[in-house]
Design a protein around this motif. Structure first.
Motif, short mmCIF file in Angstrom:
data_model
loop_
_atom_site.label_atom_id
_atom_site.label_comp_id
_atom_site.label_asym_id
_atom_site.label_seq_id
_atom_site.Cartn_x
_atom_site.Cartn_y
_atom_site.Cartn_z
N LYS A 9 2.31 66.29 -6.05
CA LYS A 9 2.58 64.86 -6.04
C LYS A 9 1.70 64.13 -7.06
O LYS A 9 2.19 63.34 -7.87
CB LYS A 9 2.33 64.26 -4.64
CG LYS A 9 3.12 64.92 -3.54
CD LYS A 9 2.88 64.27 -2.19
CE LYS A 9 1.47 64.43 -1.66
NZ LYS A 9 1.11 65.80 -1.26
N SER A 10 0.41 64.40 -6.98
CA SER A 10 -0.51 63.72 -7.90
C SER A 10 -0.19 64.11 -9.34
O SER A 10 -0.18 63.25 -10.23
CB SER A 10 -1.95 64.09 -7.59
OG SER A 10 -2.32 63.59 -6.34
N THR A 11 0.09 65.38 -9.54
CA THR A 11 0.42 65.84 -10.89
C THR A 11 1.64 65.07 -11.41
O THR A 11 1.64 64.61 -12.55
CB THR A 11 0.72 67.35 -10.87
OG1 THR A 11 -0.38 68.01 -10.24
CG2 THR A 11 0.90 67.88 -12.26
N MET A 50 1.28 54.38 -7.45
CA MET A 50 0.19 54.38 -6.46
C MET A 50 0.05 55.77 -5.88
O MET A 50 0.97 56.29 -5.25
CB MET A 50 0.47 53.36 -5.36
CG MET A 50 0.75 51.96 -5.92
SD MET A 50 1.10 50.75 -4.62
CE MET A 50 -0.53 50.16 -4.27
N ASP A 51 -1.12 56.37 -6.09
CA ASP A 51 -1.36 57.74 -5.61
C ASP A 51 -2.26 57.69 -4.37
O ASP A 51 -3.47 57.60 -4.49
CB ASP A 51 -2.00 58.58 -6.71
CG ASP A 51 -2.12 60.04 -6.32
OD1 ASP A 51 -1.73 60.38 -5.18
OD2 ASP A 51 -2.60 60.84 -7.14
N GLU A 52 -1.66 57.75 -3.21
CA GLU A 52 -2.38 57.65 -1.94
C GLU A 52 -3.44 56.55 -1.97
O GLU A 52 -4.61 56.79 -1.70
CB GLU A 52 -3.05 58.99 -1.60
CG GLU A 52 -2.05 60.13 -1.56
CD GLU A 52 -2.50 61.29 -0.70
OE1 GLU A 52 -3.32 61.06 0.21
OE2 GLU A 52 -2.02 62.41 -0.92
N PRO A 53 -3.02 55.32 -2.29
CA PRO A 53 -4.01 54.27 -2.50
C PRO A 53 -4.80 53.92 -1.24
O PRO A 53 -5.91 53.44 -1.33
CB PRO A 53 -3.17 53.07 -2.94
CG PRO A 53 -1.82 53.33 -2.38
CD PRO A 53 -1.65 54.81 -2.41
MG LIG Z 1 -2.91 64.28 -4.50
#
Ligand SMILES: [Mg+2]
Ligand SMILES: Nc1ncnc2c1ncn2[C@@H]1O[C@H](COP(=O)(O)OP(=O)(O)O)[C@@H](O)[C@H]1O
Lengths: 337, 300
Positions: free
Chosen positions: B76-78, B188-191
């Protein structure tokens, strides 16, 4: 404040302000007490200073002799019916008492140099400070930007750091003779020694510090549209500044330690010259005074720089600096919203 | 878990009310802001190249709120970092307003899980950062920064330093800072990942409010299914090893959203469906059981 008695020894925990201050003072008082005890109490005193010479032909009033020699000579004198010497127990001349050094701290500054044309003590001190200052400044002007570039770009890091890493293992003093041959006998070779002693460490230390910058700040800036130049000047440098400032304080301390080596390169100058000169005259109280002055300058500079640093980087602890408090008063306090 | 729907008599997650259908249709008619086409990401590892994302394709429409969920480590982050160009693309295309993206830019604002406010700048100066980088005059930058801080409800804190704010407040400033650049999409990455449950709930409410106030497209990564359903129009489920799009679920919960909906049938059925996609618990445990039995019989 709790009623409970605060413990002095707590694993990994701090102490109250009051205790910290007390311990800081104690850390200076303790050595002073030991020094005073040895100087004023009959704990050591291996020598005898002659107060009245009597009939001896070997010693004069004021001479310092071993206790054994003194006793031996007095036995000889009494067996031959001569007047024995009178003496008092003292410490060796290289161990002056606190009050003598304290006196020397003042008198060294106001005593005229022995020979015409020799510098006064304060001139020697100023000379030393000047040599360290220029050596450190020139090193920093090149070393800091280079270190930052090495920390930011692999290109510079891989190109420069291996050689610097190698070079820093040469002790700076080995370049003394070379520096004199190339730069002459004035201050230039001395500044060069300080430079060599500081520069190579500086590049590596600052490169490493720069690499510790939280890279997510750089990424955040990128997603805000910052381009490389802006990333360097508006993100990396401000982010690294507090730690870099700390590094510089430590490096300045190192530069100081190279001073004594630098000052005996070529013609001896500065505080080292003064110390050697006074030792030759066996004025050891002045020697200690000069050493203390070195310490005071070092510690004083560091304390001032530390205080300035706390102001400059107040944001680290979420505090406002003195100046910004002066300009905008009455700011809200943070509460959970 | 499998038989809960029967017991509760929940509707299928595919059943949509008129409001939901109309809104989702409306979104689908909007222009495509972000088109991801057969995106591939490979990382070199010691055992050779490892494919993290495989043929990921999806589209995000204007004003849409798309969440991405998936097991941890599925990429996901990638993926979101690739959208921001913080990570190189191995293969495939990312089109922003029909143009391929090449480098990071203010048109894709990002809010990270880590707190990334610049600690040496005040809250206001943080929000002004992007505006100043874009060469706005100091006066305009300051005025706009204060407006954005007002939108996230933090104008009174403009002159404080980040270290003086709580985590939730810092993330709200980070949102304001990203929005101030008027990005085409907010990534937004797990903000809210680092926040406690209460603050997290408040932040979700804030985010919904902000989304009502301004025209913004959001891609939102989370591992919290409640959060995904509560905030999103659609939820993209990413499969692990390699990361592939498993399903894009349309959320049948009406807007405006409110916490009471957490217990509504359409909310629950969606959540259960997502749960099953991410943790196909029944089958997996059956497989595990088989393995255990095999090992056991071999040992005997
Ligand atoms: Mg992540
Ligand atoms: N720079 C990298 N090099 C090698 N592997 C990486 C790198 N970055 C991430 N990965 C791997 O990619 C996978 C996906 O990571 P990530 O996108 O952070 O997952 P998620 O955010 O879904 O938890 C993980 O298995 C991680 O180990």
């Amino acid at each position: 404040m709790s009623n409970k008695e605060e413990k002095w020894f707590r694993f990994g925990k701090g102490l109250s302000q009051k205790r910290v201050r007390g311990l800081t003072i104690a850390s200076f008082i303790l050595p002073l007490l030991i020094w005073s005890a040895i100087s004023y109490l009959p704990v050591w005193k291996p020598e005898v200073q002659i107060v009245e010479a009597g009939d001896t032909i070997y010693f004069e009033e004021g001479d310092r002799v071993d206790r054994e020699t003194f006793q031996l000579e007095n036995e000889n004198l009494t067996t031959e019916g001569d007047l024995p010497m009178l003496g008092k127990r003292v410490n060796p001349v290289y161990f002056p008492a606190p009050h003598e050094v304290a006196g020397a701290l003042y008198s060294a500054f106001v005593t005229e140099p022995r020979r015409e044309g020799d510098p006064w003590f304060h001139e020697s001190v100023a000379h030393s400070v000047r040599v360290v200052f220029w050596g450190f400044i020139i090193s920093s002007i090149i070393g800091v930007p280079l270190g930052i570039m090495c920390g930011v770009f692999s290109f510079f890091s891989k190109l420069i750091e291996p050689f610097v890493e190698f070079f820093r293992y040469f002790p700076a003093p080995v370049f003394g003779a070379l520096a004199v041959a190339i730069l002459g006998i004035n201050d230039a070779p001395k500044v060069a020694i300080i430079f060599i002693g500081t520069f190579f460490q500086q590049v590596l230390v600052i490169a490493n510090t720069t690499r510790t910058v939280d890279f997510s700040l750089v990424e955040a800036a990128q997603t805000l549209g910052a381009k490389p130049g802006c990333l360097l000047f508006r993100v990396v440098i401000p982010a690294v500044l507090p730690k870099l400032y700390m590094d510089m304080r430590i490096l300045l301390g190192w530069a100081w330690t190279y001073l004594i080596v630098a000052e005996v390169v070529g013609t001896s100058t500065g505080i080292s010259w003064f110390i050697n000169q006074q030792a030759k005259y066996r004025m050891f109280d002045n020697v200690y005074a000069a050493i203390l002055v070195l310490g005071f300058i070092g510690l004083g500079t560091d304390m001032i720089l530390g205080a300035i640093g706390r102001e400059l980087f107040a944001w680290e602890e979420g505090k406002r600096s003195f100046f910004s408090r002066m300009f905008n008063k009455n700011k809200p306090v943070a509460v959970e919203a | 878990m499998m038989d809960i729907p029967n017991k509760l008599n929940l509707p299928s997650y595919k059943e949509q009310s008129a409001e939901v259908k109309e809104r989702l249709d409306f979104i689908k008619r909007q222009p495509v802001v972000l088109e991801i086409d057969n995106l591939v990401k490979e990382f070199p590892t010691e055992e050779g190249v490892r494919r993290i994302l495989d043929q990921v394709s999806f589209k995000v429409h204007r004003r849409e709120f798309l969440s991405i969920i998936g097991p941890s480590g599925c990429g996901k982050s990638t993926l979101i970092r690739m959208l921001a160009c913080l990570e190189d693309i191995t293969d495939g295309l990312i089109l922003l307003d029909t143009y391929p993206v090449g480098e990071p830019g203010a048109d894709r604002g990002m809010v990270f899980q880590k707190y990334t406010l610049f600690p040496w700048l005040t809250v206001k100066k943080n929000v002004m950062f992007g505006l100043e980088v874009a060469n706005k005059s100091k006066f305009d930058a300051e005025r706009e920064a204060l407006q954005w801080l007002d939108i996230v409800g933090l104008e009174p804190y403009a002159d404080l330093f980040p270290a003086q704010l709580s985590g939730g407040m810092q993330q709200r400033v980070a949102i304001a800072r990203a929005l101030a650049n008027k990005p085409k999409v907010l990534l937004m990455d797990e903000p809210f990942g680092a926040l406690d449950a209460q603050t997290r709930a408040k932040m979700q409410a804030y985010l919904l409010q902000i989304r009502e106030k301004i025209d913004i497209t959001i891609i939102f990564i989370t591992h919290d299914l409640d959060e995904a359903v509560y905030l999103s129009d659609r939820v993209l489920v990413l499969e692990a090893n390699p990361g592939r799009v498993q399903e894009i679920v349309e959320v049948p919960v009406e807007r405006p959203r409110s916490p009471e909906q957490f217990l509504s049938p359409e909310f629950l059925t969606t959540k259960i469906h997502l749960e099953e996609l991410i943790h196909p618990s029944a089958e997996e445990s059956k497989d595990d059981f088989k393995v255990v039995k095999m090992v056991a019989t071999e040992e005997v």
